[in-house]
Design an enzyme around this catalytic site. Structure first.
Site, PDB file in Angstrom:
ATOM      1  N   ASP A   1      97.655 110.473  18.548  1.00  0.00           N
ATOM      2  CA  ASP A   1      96.571 109.490  18.551  1.00  0.00           C
ATOM      3  C   ASP A   1      96.822 108.364  19.566  1.00  0.00           C
ATOM      4  OD1 ASP A   1      94.889 107.737  15.783  1.00  0.00           O
ATOM      5  OD2 ASP A   1      94.235 108.371  17.793  1.00  0.00           O
ATOM      6  N   GLY A   2      95.728 107.806  20.082  1.00  0.00           N
ATOM      7  CA  GLY A   2      95.854 106.667  20.994  1.00  0.00           C
ATOM      8  C   GLY A   2      95.561 106.984  22.449  1.00  0.00           C
TER       9      GLY A   2
END
Ligand SMILES: CC(C)CCOP(=O)(O)OP(=O)(O)O
Ligand SMILES: [Mg+2]
Length: 237
Positions: free
Chosen positions: A16-17
């Site tokens: 994620d990110g």
């Protein structure tokens, strides 16, 4: 230092990110996804070198269909091109590729190439790379219930015979029978499971890091392994 015999057998990752990584550099989301693929290649290679048996990565969740069409289309094309670019080297590195999730909803060309990748690599056993695409932890449990209820309806199973092992065997990993994850890593500072594995995380060590996925490299991975080795696992005992 890290002890090879205390390494997790099955590592699961929520990558994620990527878009925040891109935004912080004034780049388009697509650049974040591309950087994310680079980070994945590094982690796959390290897991293979450290003798990890199974690496499961959450590459596209059922919720991700809600993203702008241009991003979803890009992700679908990126998944296909990455598999096409990497299947030969993964075969050489004896990596088995399996996909979990509802692939019937994917573009036909991606769906067909996933099947090709799984067939081409199914005899490899150095590292099992499981890619969750259009996966939903809740749907996984729903489809397992449906399958068991059918068996009860067909008179194959009595309700009182249903146990954890029967459910284990009906979940999406049933075809490849891997152990549940020992370690779950989620990047970017989000502290939630987001409908990834649910049943399978019953005894999984959860590791969260602020680091954005494209920046998650060797140092970060080894730090996660080190933290895992320091946590004594009691399984409730
Ligand atoms: C599709 C999925 C692997 C992408 C994960 O990164 P992300 O797009 O959720 O990035 P952000 O959380 O920064 O929006
Ligand atoms: Mg995100």
């Amino acid at each position: 230092g890290l002890h090879r015999e205390l390494m997790p057998k099955h590592v699961a990752v929520i990558m994620d990110g990527n878009r925040r990584w891109a935004r912080s550099r004034g780049l388009m989301p697509q650049a974040g996804y591309l950087a994310g693929v680079g980070a994945l290649k590094v982690v796959v290679d390290l897991c293979r070198k450290w003798g990890i048996q199974v690496l499961t990565v959450f590459a596209f969740s059922s919720d991700n269909w809600l993203r702008p069409k241009v991003e979803v289309d890009f992700l679908m094309r990126l998944l296909e091109s990455t598999l096409k670019d990497e299947v030969a080297s993964m075969s050489r590195d004896e990596i088995r590729v399996s996909v979990i999730g509802d692939i019937s909803k994917l573009p036909p060309s991606l769906r067909d190439f996933i099947t090709h990748c799984e067939n081409t690599t199914k005899n490899n056993s150095r590292l099992n790379l499981v890619i969750a695409i259009n996966y939903s932890g809740k749907y996984d449990i729903v489809q397992a219930c449906q399958s068991i209820c059918q068996k009860v309806k067909d008179g194959e199973v009595e309700p009182e015979e249903i146990n954890e092992f029967m459910i284990d065997n009906e979940l999406c990993m049933k075809l490849i029978r891997f152990p549940d994850p020992d370690l779950l890593i989620r990047t970017s500072g989000e502290i939630r499971v987001s409908n990834f594995f649910l049943w399978q995380l019953a005894y999984t060590e959860l590791y969260f890091t602020e680091t954005l996925w494209p920046d998650f490299g060797e140092d970060e991975l080894l730090r996660a392994f080190h933290t895992f080795q320091q946590r004594r696992r009691r399984y409730g005992g």
